[in-house]
Design an enzyme around this catalytic site. Structure first.
Site, PDB file in Angstrom:
ATOM      1  N   TYR A   1      -6.078   1.267  -2.833  1.00  0.00           N
ATOM      2  CA  TYR A   1      -5.108   0.068  -2.563  1.00  0.00           C
ATOM      3  C   TYR A   1      -5.983  -1.153  -2.748  1.00  0.00           C
ATOM      4  CZ  TYR A   1      -1.684  -3.177  -0.587  1.00  0.00           C
ATOM      5  OH  TYR A   1      -1.156  -4.344  -0.385  1.00  0.00           O
TER       6      TYR A   1
ATOM      7  N   GLU B   1      -0.960   1.557   1.533  1.00  0.00           N
ATOM      8  CA  GLU B   1      -0.168   0.942   2.608  1.00  0.00           C
ATOM      9  C   GLU B   1       0.343   1.642   3.877  1.00  0.00           C
ATOM     10  OE1 GLU B   1       1.184  -3.241   2.285  1.00  0.00           O
ATOM     11  OE2 GLU B   1       2.064  -2.651   0.223  1.00  0.00           O
TER      12      GLU B   1
ATOM     13  N   ASP C   1       9.102  -0.324  -1.428  1.00  0.00           N
ATOM     14  CA  ASP C   1       9.499  -1.156  -2.564  1.00  0.00           C
ATOM     15  C   ASP C   1       8.836  -0.528  -3.864  1.00  0.00           C
ATOM     16  OD1 ASP C   1       7.251  -1.593  -1.572  1.00  0.00           O
ATOM     17  OD2 ASP C   1       7.066  -3.798  -1.738  1.00  0.00           O
ATOM     18  N   HIS C   2       8.024   0.428  -3.596  1.00  0.00           N
ATOM     19  CA  HIS C   2       7.516   1.375  -4.637  1.00  0.00           C
ATOM     20  C   HIS C   2       8.079   2.603  -4.795  1.00  0.00           C
ATOM     21  CE1 HIS C   2       3.432  -1.170  -5.228  1.00  0.00           C
ATOM     22  NE2 HIS C   2       3.865  -1.617  -4.186  1.00  0.00           N
TER      23      HIS C   2
ATOM     24  N   ASP D   1      -2.268   2.020  -5.877  1.00  0.00           N
ATOM     25  CA  ASP D   1      -1.714   0.785  -6.305  1.00  0.00           C
ATOM     26  C   ASP D   1      -2.650  -0.174  -6.605  1.00  0.00           C
ATOM     27  OD1 ASP D   1      -0.330  -1.530  -6.377  1.00  0.00           O
ATOM     28  OD2 ASP D   1       0.426  -1.702  -4.219  1.00  0.00           O
TER      29      ASP D   1
END
Length: 302
Positions: free
Chosen positions: A124, A46, A285-286, A183
């Site tokens: 991803y 991302e 957020d990760h 991810d």
């Protein structure tokens, strides 16, 4: 500040980190984390920016595929030395039928490392949604779509199983171990989700998603290095919502993974999630998932 040189230590570290926008993560302190932690390989997901705005990383060579969707997706691999070879789905289109629609989206990049017999891939995997029969208007963050996002993710999962098997076997033929990191937007077991019972009706922990994960793993295929090393107990978590007290109360998911061929998996000795001390220190957020492996030598190959 230059990342510490770990050569000659008898081990190497691989980090996977969904940065949720590399420009935002760098403003929050990503470069300081990178210099302090000093992983040998870093897989990013991302990036969410044009290639011209990814920037350089002190002490690392960066292989990048930002994709064609403005402000979305994007993957990268940071390595101490320039890789022997780099493959994306643009330079090397996926062979598995069903992945063509995703090829230009910046979701997959792999590199043959120059300093050890290893191919590392950063993935991803697409977010999905609920199947149509589980969608309830008014109880969802996103508008009901009749299962379109669910079907999109299902197509990717089905095709990627074939693709990753091909890539793993190609690495073996070249005398290399294979490591898939990133991810995956799927949590595999109840230990990977804080509230696993209600999560069974959520995207990423649906029974069919967990069954897909089973098909990727195997004693002759890929090993979940984190679960193998951490053991059959809760955690470690890698994602927490920005909203509410999820981060403070440690209510989250592990959707970030490192899946290794058995020869490499046997060398894993430590797993760490670099979760920040406080919500206002978060880079994303990760949180970075870091695995330490004993040094990989040609005689250790599967």
């Amino acid at each position: 500040m230059t990342a510490p040189d770990r050569s000659g230590t008898g081990s190497f570290t691989v980090a996977s980190f969904n940065v949720n926008g590399i420009r935002a993560a760098r403003r929050r302190g990503f470069d300081e984390w990178l210099a302090t932690r000093g992983p040998d390989v870093v897989a990013l997901q991302e990036l969410r920016c044009p290639a011209t705005e990814v920037g350089e990383f002190d002490g690392y060579s960066a292989a990048v595929d930002v994709g064609s969707v403005p402000g979305r997706n994007g993957v990268a691999l940071l390595t101490r030395r320039p890789p022997v070879a780099v493959r994306t789905w643009v330079s090397h289109p996926p062979r598995a039928r069903g992945l063509g629609e995703f090829a230009a989206h910046g979701r997959y990049i792999e590199a043959d490392l120059a300093d050890r017999p290893l191919t590392v891939a950063s993935l991803y995997l697409p977010k999905g949604g609920l199947p149509a029969h589980l969608q309830r208007p008014g109880s969802m963050r996103e508008a009901p779509d009749g299962g379109a996002r669910y079907e999109r993710k299902r197509r990717f999962l089905d095709a990627f199983t074939r693709e990753v098997n091909r890539n793993r076997l190609a690495a073996a033929r070249a005398g290399r171990e294979f490591l898939l990191v990133g991810d995956l937007n799927v949590a595999h077991t109840r230990h990977d989700v804080t509230n696993w019972r209600p999560a069974q009706k959520m995207d990423g922990f649906l029974p069919e998603h967990r069954e897909w994960f089973d098909t990727v793993l195997g004693s002759r295929r890929l090993v979940d290095v984190v679960r193998q090393t951490h053991g059959e107990r809760p955690g470690p978590l890698t994602w927490w919502s920005w909203a509410g007290q999820s981060f403070t109360k440690d209510v989250g998911w592990r959707v970030d993974h490192q899946l290794a061929t058995p020869g490499l998996a046997r060398l894993a000795v430590d797993v760490t999630v670099d979760k920040e001390a406080a919500p206002d220190e978060r880079l994303s957020d990760h949180a970075p998932l870091v695995v330490t492996y004993r040094e990989l030598l040609p005689q250790t190959l599967t």
